[in-house]
Design a protein around this motif. Structure first.
Motif, PDB file in Angstrom:
ATOM      1  N   UNK A  17       0.835  -1.202   0.000  1.00 17.51           N
ATOM      2  CA  UNK A  17       0.000   0.000   0.000  1.00 17.51           C
ATOM      3  C   UNK A  17       0.870   1.252   0.000  1.00 17.51           C
ATOM      4  N   UNK A  18       1.886   1.290   0.848  1.00 13.61           N
ATOM      5  CA  UNK A  18       2.764   2.463   0.907  1.00 13.61           C
ATOM      6  C   UNK A  18       3.447   2.700  -0.439  1.00 13.61           C
ATOM      7  N   UNK A  19       3.950   1.640  -1.053  1.00  6.11           N
ATOM      8  CA  UNK A  19       4.641   1.779  -2.340  1.00  6.11           C
ATOM      9  C   UNK A  19       3.696   2.182  -3.461  1.00  6.11           C
ATOM     10  N   UNK A  20       2.390   1.910  -3.303  1.00  7.49           N
ATOM     11  CA  UNK A  20       1.430   2.238  -4.356  1.00  7.49           C
ATOM     12  C   UNK A  20       1.019   3.710  -4.349  1.00  7.49           C
ATOM     13  N   UNK A  21       1.350   4.414  -3.290  1.00 11.00           N
ATOM     14  CA  UNK A  21       0.983   5.830  -3.217  1.00 11.00           C
ATOM     15  C   UNK A  21       1.906   6.639  -4.130  1.00 11.00           C
ATOM     16  N   UNK A  22       1.396   7.728  -4.700  1.00 13.43           N
ATOM     17  CA  UNK A  22       2.220   8.502  -5.638  1.00 13.43           C
ATOM     18  C   UNK A  22       3.393   9.212  -4.965  1.00 13.43           C
ATOM     19  N   UNK A  23       4.459   9.356  -5.735  1.00 10.16           N
ATOM     20  CA  UNK A  23       5.643  10.124  -5.328  1.00 10.16           C
ATOM     21  C   UNK A  23       6.340   9.545  -4.098  1.00 10.16           C
ATOM     22  N   UNK A 123      -1.389  11.183   3.271  1.00 10.38           N
ATOM     23  CA  UNK A 123      -2.071  12.477   3.151  1.00 10.38           C
ATOM     24  C   UNK A 123      -1.573  13.480   4.191  1.00 10.38           C
ATOM     25  N   UNK A 124      -1.227  12.990   5.374  1.00  6.84           N
ATOM     26  CA  UNK A 124      -0.779  13.886   6.441  1.00  6.84           C
ATOM     27  C   UNK A 124       0.604  14.468   6.174  1.00  6.84           C
ATOM     28  N   UNK A 125       1.343  13.876   5.261  1.00 10.65           N
ATOM     29  CA  UNK A 125       2.722  14.306   5.007  1.00 10.65           C
ATOM     30  C   UNK A 125       2.945  14.857   3.594  1.00 10.65           C
ATOM     31  N   UNK A 126       2.050  14.560   2.675  1.00 13.09           N
ATOM     32  CA  UNK A 126       2.211  15.023   1.291  1.00 13.09           C
ATOM     33  C   UNK A 126       1.929  16.521   1.192  1.00 13.09           C
TER      34      UNK A 126
END
Length: 138
Positions: A17-23, A123-126
């Motif tokens: 899941x973490x790796x699937x998030x953008x950037x 979302x909290x860090x992007x």
């Protein structure tokens, strides 16, 4: 149990899941533990055994702690104050917007619930631009 996300979560799901998030980039912390970052800011990482997270019965340090950032102190409290929740915190994390989860207890939540925790951490860090783009794509 189906593979639709209602099955118990697994540690492998955190990585997926973490790796699937953008950037997202992956750095390697001490002990070769992965640190998932967006824009150079960590949002999920696997923690080394530390003196503040230990088994109260044996005093043995937990070797399987995963740290997830959260949006606010209120979100943190909502996750850790429920006695049935596998999420916890320690005094070391007072004032830090994150919650802890032992890998040995990850199956107490579903894959869908884990996905929400990881996505919320991201979302909290992007940056605002990246958050807006990701939310608009959903």
């Amino acid at each position: 149990m189906t593979e639709d996300g209602s099955r118990p979560a697994r540690v492998e799901d955190v990585h997926e899941i973490a790796e699937s998030m953008p950037h997202v980039t992956v750095e390697w912390g001490t002990g070769e533990n992965p640190v998932y970052q967006v824009g150079g800011k960590s949002f999920v990482f696997f923690r080394n055994p530390r003196p503040d997270a230990f088994d109260p019965a044996t005093g043995e340090r937990y070797t399987d702690v995963i740290v997830f950032w959260v949006e606010s102190e209120d979100d943190k409290l909502a996750m850790v104050q429920d006695e049935s929740s596998p999420f916890f915190t320690t005094p070391h994390f007072d004032g830090h917007r994150s919650v802890l989860l032992r890998a040995s207890r990850i199956g107490e939540i579903t894959r869908d619930e884990l996905a929400e925790v990881v996505q919320d951490a991201w979302l909290s860090r992007a940056s605002a631009r990246r958050r807006a783009a990701w939310l608009a794509s959903r």
